[in-house]
Design an enzyme around this catalytic site. Sequence first.
Site, PDB file in Angstrom:
ATOM      1  N   CYS A  41      48.848 -29.271  67.866  1.00 38.66           N
ATOM      2  CA  CYS A  41      47.788 -30.260  67.648  1.00 38.66           C
ATOM      3  C   CYS A  41      47.969 -30.963  66.303  1.00 38.66           C
ATOM      4  CB  CYS A  41      46.410 -29.603  67.763  1.00 38.66           C
ATOM      5  SG  CYS A  41      45.035 -30.786  67.925  1.00 38.66           S
ATOM      6  N   ASP A  48      38.976 -24.870  64.816  1.00 35.88           N
ATOM      7  CA  ASP A  48      37.692 -25.569  64.967  1.00 35.88           C
ATOM      8  C   ASP A  48      36.541 -24.635  64.638  1.00 35.88           C
ATOM      9  OD1 ASP A  48      39.685 -27.021  66.914  1.00 35.88           O
ATOM     10  OD2 ASP A  48      38.104 -28.424  66.310  1.00 35.88           O
TER      11      ASP A  48
HETATM   12  C1  RUB Z   1      41.543 -30.857  66.821  1.00 43.66           C
HETATM   13  C2  RUB Z   1      41.973 -29.456  66.571  1.00 43.66           C
HETATM   14  C3  RUB Z   1      42.430 -29.120  65.181  1.00 43.66           C
HETATM   15  C4  RUB Z   1      41.234 -28.505  64.420  1.00 43.66           C
HETATM   16  C5  RUB Z   1      41.526 -28.352  62.946  1.00 43.66           C
HETATM   17  O1  RUB Z   1      40.965 -31.031  68.098  1.00 43.66           O
HETATM   18  O2  RUB Z   1      41.893 -28.584  67.409  1.00 43.66           O
HETATM   19  O3  RUB Z   1      43.450 -28.168  65.207  1.00 43.66           O
HETATM   20  O4  RUB Z   1      40.108 -29.347  64.562  1.00 43.66           O
HETATM   21  O5  RUB Z   1      41.726 -29.627  62.359  1.00 43.66           O
HETATM   22  P1  RUB Z   1      40.436 -32.476  68.533  1.00 43.66           P
HETATM   23  P2  RUB Z   1      41.441 -29.839  60.786  1.00 43.66           P
HETATM   24  O6  RUB Z   1      41.591 -33.426  68.406  1.00 43.66           O
HETATM   25  O7  RUB Z   1      39.973 -32.284  69.938  1.00 43.66           O
HETATM   26  O8  RUB Z   1      39.288 -32.832  67.604  1.00 43.66           O
HETATM   27  O9  RUB Z   1      42.300 -28.840  60.083  1.00 43.66           O
HETATM   28  O10 RUB Z   1      41.840 -31.253  60.510  1.00 43.66           O
HETATM   29  O11 RUB Z   1      39.990 -29.570  60.553  1.00 43.66           O
END
Ligand code: RUB
Length: 327
Positions: A133, A202
């Site tokens: 991701c 998340d």
């Molecule tokens: C994004 C996702 C990221 C976490 C952490 O999912 O799973 O790995 O949110 O991101 P989506 P960060 O694209 O569905 O929002 O480290 O930037 O908080």
Amino acid sequence: MADADPSTVPAVESTADDIAAMRIRGAATIADAAAAALATQAERSAAESPAEFRRQLRTAARTLYETRPTAVSLPNALRYVLRGMTGDTVADLRESTITCAEAFQRDLAQAQDRLGEIGANRLRDGDVVMTHCHSTDALSCLEATLEDGTELEAIVKETRPRKQGHITARQLREWGVPVTLIADNAARRYLDRADHVLVGADSIAADGSVINKIGTSGLAVNARERGVPVVVAAQTIKLHPDTMTGHTVEIEMRDETEILSDEERAAITGTDASDEAGLTVENPAFDVTPPRYVDAIVTERGQFPPESIVTLMRELFGEPTDNPWDA
Ligand code: RUB
């Protein structure tokens, strides 16, 4: 989403729409945008009494809260700002809310930088890191490592269905990191070349389970089998206080068209009927990785084995939380 309240300023509605449609996405970015939206509501509110001002802020918070259910950084951000809303006059309430939202945004950025420095201590010159991701917390670890002059390579999982891996690949290429982009299905094969798996989160539950983009848990199980350490980069705003009392984290289900277009559906079913009963599409956006597959959770407060994260959670959040926007 509920009908718009006329007192809610357009900036709050548009932020909520952008979060729901994933134009604003990723847990930290969502929290930052939500705090900024509450500050805008405070700034532009035409409330004439303190009670009305408070009601408007709670309504705006609820609108933002109802956008996506899984990233706890969103309710944590809203709670933080609403708790900072203090004073006996509209002017005082306005000022305290804006000050608190700005402090929250500043702390968020600082926490990410600090977390990055801590995570960088795990990485060595020439290491190959596999990502899943797009996580700004995970990327912060890589950025801090590169700033030291350490060289890294990345194997970037595409991350279906929304392909957020492309955002990671773009960022890493901007930093000059050699990137190998792979289909999600190829991850196990390429783990042989990886020294670390590095992902974001998340939400993190009290038992150390990590809730992150769908596919994280399968990756972690394969990495454990291959002996590749799994590191989760997550600011403490990702800790889910409700899980201390046994609540589970809701996994968002997204629209089936992210997986199957109308044309593809028609090609499979041989009919144009979009509700053809025999074909169901499921599209969970996140999954749960049990703590036994995670080697470390890197936060701005240090690195923790997942099983001990509840100690930090208690220290930071105390006992169970409330939802001030329900008041
Ligand atoms: C994004 C996702 C990221 C976490 C952490 O999912 O799973 O790995 O949110 O991101 P989506 P960060 O694209 O569905 O929002 O480290 O930037 O908080």
